[in-house]
Design an enzyme around this catalytic site. Structure first.
Site, PDB file in Angstrom:
ATOM      1  N   LYS A  59      96.163 -35.708 -22.154  1.00 26.62           N
ATOM      2  CA  LYS A  59      96.079 -34.080 -22.830  1.00 26.62           C
ATOM      3  C   LYS A  59      94.900 -34.061 -22.942  1.00 26.62           C
ATOM      4  O   LYS A  59      94.403 -32.458 -23.186  1.00 26.62           O
ATOM      5  CB  LYS A  59      95.356 -35.208 -25.019  1.00 26.62           C
ATOM      6  CG  LYS A  59      97.110 -35.840 -24.590  1.00 26.62           C
ATOM      7  CD  LYS A  59      96.517 -36.626 -26.195  1.00 26.62           C
ATOM      8  CE  LYS A  59      98.361 -37.130 -26.897  1.00 26.62           C
ATOM      9  NZ  LYS A  59      99.023 -38.248 -25.519  1.00 26.62           N
ATOM     10  N   VAL A 101      99.594 -45.207 -22.675  1.00 27.43           N
ATOM     11  CA  VAL A 101     100.155 -46.898 -22.106  1.00 27.43           C
ATOM     12  C   VAL A 101     100.674 -47.830 -23.020  1.00 27.43           C
ATOM     13  O   VAL A 101     100.585 -47.435 -24.352  1.00 27.43           O
ATOM     14  CB  VAL A 101      98.691 -47.537 -22.081  1.00 27.43           C
ATOM     15  CG1 VAL A 101      97.789 -46.662 -20.511  1.00 27.43           C
ATOM     16  CG2 VAL A 101      97.703 -47.291 -22.748  1.00 27.43           C
ATOM     17  N   ALA A 114      85.575 -46.112 -22.456  1.00 32.39           N
ATOM     18  CA  ALA A 114      86.805 -46.290 -22.735  1.00 32.39           C
ATOM     19  C   ALA A 114      86.558 -46.006 -24.310  1.00 32.39           C
ATOM     20  O   ALA A 114      87.497 -45.623 -24.221  1.00 32.39           O
ATOM     21  CB  ALA A 114      86.872 -47.965 -22.211  1.00 32.39           C
ATOM     22  N   VAL A 147     103.472 -45.111 -28.860  1.00 32.10           N
ATOM     23  CA  VAL A 147     104.984 -44.827 -29.932  1.00 32.10           C
ATOM     24  C   VAL A 147     105.995 -46.090 -29.303  1.00 32.10           C
ATOM     25  O   VAL A 147     106.869 -46.124 -30.871  1.00 32.10           O
ATOM     26  CB  VAL A 147     105.122 -43.533 -29.257  1.00 32.10           C
ATOM     27  CG1 VAL A 147     105.898 -44.181 -27.107  1.00 32.10           C
ATOM     28  CG2 VAL A 147     107.122 -43.524 -29.608  1.00 32.10           C
ATOM     29  N   THR A 175     109.269 -36.363 -33.448  1.00 33.83           N
ATOM     30  CA  THR A 175     108.809 -34.830 -33.750  1.00 33.83           C
ATOM     31  C   THR A 175     109.600 -33.822 -33.329  1.00 33.83           C
ATOM     32  O   THR A 175     109.917 -33.202 -34.081  1.00 33.83           O
ATOM     33  CB  THR A 175     107.538 -34.992 -33.371  1.00 33.83           C
ATOM     34  OG1 THR A 175     107.488 -34.928 -32.294  1.00 33.83           O
ATOM     35  CG2 THR A 175     106.296 -36.029 -34.261  1.00 33.83           C
ATOM     36  N   SER A 214      89.763 -40.834 -19.233  1.00 33.42           N
ATOM     37  CA  SER A 214      89.609 -39.670 -20.402  1.00 33.42           C
ATOM     38  C   SER A 214      91.936 -39.076 -20.253  1.00 33.42           C
ATOM     39  O   SER A 214      92.353 -40.962 -20.526  1.00 33.42           O
ATOM     40  CB  SER A 214      89.419 -38.825 -19.262  1.00 33.42           C
ATOM     41  OG  SER A 214      90.076 -37.347 -19.862  1.00 33.42           O
ATOM     42  N   LYS A 242      90.825 -40.949 -30.304  1.00 29.97           N
ATOM     43  CA  LYS A 242      92.407 -40.335 -29.717  1.00 29.97           C
ATOM     44  C   LYS A 242      93.287 -40.202 -29.794  1.00 29.97           C
ATOM     45  O   LYS A 242      94.897 -39.835 -29.799  1.00 29.97           O
ATOM     46  CB  LYS A 242      92.538 -41.723 -28.669  1.00 29.97           C
ATOM     47  CG  LYS A 242      93.341 -43.376 -29.395  1.00 29.97           C
ATOM     48  CD  LYS A 242      93.875 -44.018 -28.244  1.00 29.97           C
ATOM     49  CE  LYS A 242      94.039 -44.689 -28.838  1.00 29.97           C
ATOM     50  NZ  LYS A 242      94.586 -46.182 -27.465  1.00 29.97           N
TER      51      LYS A 242
END
Length: 646
Positions: free
Chosen positions: A435, A475, A389, A482, A499, A432, A393
């Site tokens: 993205k 997650v 893991a 966010v 954004t 993974s 990121k």
């Protein structure tokens, strides 16, 4: 503090509101005197009733003073024997009622015996019509004493409820089933909770005239029709486990529209025993996004871990730490946790040793890009499974520092996976990201490269390790995601920064994501990329609106929303499958296998070596150029590297 001093303090402190529920308990002798007054009243009532109901010109008492003092004396005797005055009246129980019954019954019986003995000795009746009189006396004295206690108990209950309702948050309980009623009763019985239940709320229309626990039952129509001020409520308490996602969203939309606070209840046991007012929490956005977790009962998962030695890289991160928690439940022989972040690693070590004292752990501070540092771990511990893991990121940071992503996401993955193959680890599971599908940033492209390497390694000569990849979206609650970011912005009074107004993302819970990782490690035969049915994507601006409303605020009024423009490498929509990928079903409908294009091991190894050398030299542009060769679908978005695509 005496009652007199308490009263003086109230008067001279300027607080003229006498709080009756705070009055100290009366002295026991005062209670005894009040009870004696009721006994005297009972004697008088009994005498009056006998005289009115039974026509008799004869005097009821031969000696009025003798009868009064005899009955009062006997009553006092049995009140002292049974200590009927000793209980605190406002907290009276069935035991106190039983003591009253015994005292009045024994008093009546002894007075009857004394009256009979008086007739034998003196030759005349002490009480004429003694049996009817004593029956009426027993009934009236017990009733008066009981009603006095009932009145005091109810009086203080009403005062306490009035005081609570004026100071506490007024809430409705959603639902009229047994669980909802039990939840409401637990709240009412717990004086530590700052909530006052004013009624129940239901979708049904056949309960309008009914009540529960003495509280009215309101229908949804009434909530839709009136404002919260008219209804006299501040919020609603619900038990989210009893509702489907659709029901939850429907009710929450209504409550938010009516500016009602939404609270979620813990388990009934927690409600009953908790002395902490924060037991009932405000509903969070995670509760609305959290789908019903996918649980696959599979004994193979336990067998894969029971008594085995497990390596978890990136174990101090959001995903890695949850993998540790879930793996520890299967009682492995040893869990080796590797991470390069010192403080988070120290924190997860403290948590694991405290939570799982019977499980053996080894916590290693190391960088996976340093093969010489991590190879001794494979030599020493002979791992059965590796959960990989560890990764960089954060998209904007990696877009600025692409060479660092190469060293960790590509070289680090290459080191750990090749060592797993070399030392014949049974299974290697890589975490993974969505993205990596049609990447628009360096982070996604680096993870796609890592996927290609791991898949290619599966088919190398003499390899017996099963290499498995899991791919999922955002997650909830992970570091830097966010939702925690929005929460901090709301706490500061805004603005919330987004954004782009059309940006969407998939979401899942950390435990759910890690459950997928563990299941994939069991299901996989090697070389698969597992993707997860994550439901419908969530529009980030809608997420922000709901979070603001759940905080009791109004979007664009209390908390402004500002659009800042897409960040480097960011795209509007994430995807779990590439355009040229096909999917295969597994034995669970929510878990699919993505059949993406692969690459020969010699070719991907050559690319990895080239890009690693470029990263070590700090050649950012060269690194991104090589990434675009390895991953042809990688098209930079809102980035300085867009020029390379032309």
């Amino acid at each position: 503090m005496s009652f007199r001093k308490s009263l003086q303090k109230k008067i001279y402190s300027g607080d003229n509101l006498m709080n009756l529920s705070d009055v100290r308990y009366l002295p026991r002798w005062v209670i005894l005197m009040i009870d004696i007054c009721f006994i005297i009243l009972a004697i008088a009532m009994s005498r009056y009733l006998i005289e009115k109901l039974i026509y008799n010109t004869q005097e009821i008492f031969s000696n009025e003073y003798l009868v009064f003092f005899t009955i009062i004396g006997v009553s006092i005797f049995f009140m002292v024997i049974f200590r009927t005055y000793a209980g605190i009246i406002r907290h009276s129980t069935f035991i106190d009622l039983f003591k009253l019954f015994l005292a009045t019954f024994c008093t009546t019986a002894l007075v009857a015996i004394i009256s009979f003995a008086y007739k034998i000795i003196v030759g005349e009746r002490m009480i004429s019509m003694s049996i009817p009189f004593l029956i009426i006396f027993f009934a009236s004295s017990f009733t008066l004493l009981f009603l006095f206690r009932l009145f005091v108990k109810e009086f203080f209950h009403v005062i306490r409820d009035f005081r609570r309702s004026s100071q506490r948050t007024k809430i409705l309980v959603l639902g009229i089933d047994e669980q909802s009623v039990a939840m409401a009763r637990a709240v009412l019985d717990n004086p530590n909770l700052p909530y006052h239940i004013t009624g129940f709320l239901t979708q049904r229309h056949d309960s309008k005239r009914a009540s529960l626990l003495g509280k009215p039952i309101l229908t949804r129509d009434k909530i839709e029709k009136y404002t919260k001020d008219v209804l006299g409520i501040d919020g609603v308490l619900l038990m989210k486990e009893t509702m489907t996602k659709e029901e939850m969203n429907s009710w929450v939309n209504l409550f938010l529209e009516k500016d009602l606070k939404i609270f979620k209840s813990p388990s009934l046991q927690e409600l009953k025993n908790s002395e902490n007012e924060s037991t009932i929490k405000t509903l969070q956005i995670e509760d609305l996004l959290n789908r019903k977790p996918i649980k696959i009962e599979n004994e193979d998962v336990r067998k894969r871990h029971l008594g085995k030695t497990i390596l978890i890289t990136g174990g101090a991160g959001s995903i890695g730490s949850e993998i540790i928690r879930q793996v520890a439940l299967f009682e492995p022989e040893l869990i080796v946790v590797l991470d390069q972040a010192e403080t988070p690693l120290y924190e997860i070590e403290n948590e694991m040793r405290e939570t799982y004292p019977r499980i053996s752990f080894k916590f290693v501070l190391a960088d996976i890009s340093n093969r010489h540092r991590i190879e001794p771990l494979f030599q020493k511990y002979h791992f059965s499974m590796v959960y990989h893991a560890a990764a960089y990121k954060h998209v904007p940071l990696i877009e600025e520092n692409p060479h660092e992503a190469i060293l960790v996401n590509i070289l680090g993955t290459k080191n750990v996976s090749t060592l797993a193959s070399q030392y014949q680890v049974n299974r290697f599971v890589m975490v993974s990201t969505d993205k990596a599908v049609k990447p628009t940033n360096v982070m996604g492209a680096s993870k796609r490269t890592a996927e290609l390497f791991v898949q290619a390694l599966q088919d190398t000569e003499n390899n017996i390790t099963k290499f498995i990849t899991t791919r999922f979206g955002n997650v909830l609650g992970s570091n830097g995601s966010v939702i925690p970011h929005f929460k901090k912005q709301i706490e500061k009074g805004g603005p919330i920064t987004i954004t782009h107004p059309d940006i969407t993302r998939y979401f899942m819970t950390i435990p759910e994501a890690c459950d997928l990782v563990l299941q994939a490690g069991t299901m996989g035969q090697g070389g698969e990329i597992y993707v997860f049915d994550m439901g419908e994507p969530v529009k980030i601006v809608d997420l922000a609106h709901r979070m603001i409303k759940l905080s009791g605020l109004e979007p664009h009024v209390d908390i402004p929303i500002v659009y800042t423009g897409l960040r480097p490498g960011e795209k509007l929509y994430e995807e779990l499958l590439s355009d040229d990928a096909t999917t295969m079903q597994t034995h669970h409908e929510k878990i699919l296998i993505s059949k993406d294009p692969t690459m020969d091991y010699d070719q991907i190894e050559k690319y990895c070596n080239q890009i690693t050398k470029a990263a070590m030299r700090g050649e950012k542009t060269e690194v991104v150029q090589l990434l675009k060769q390895i991953v042809p679908e990688f098209k930079s978005n809102n980035s300085i590297y867009e020029l390379l695509d032309k």
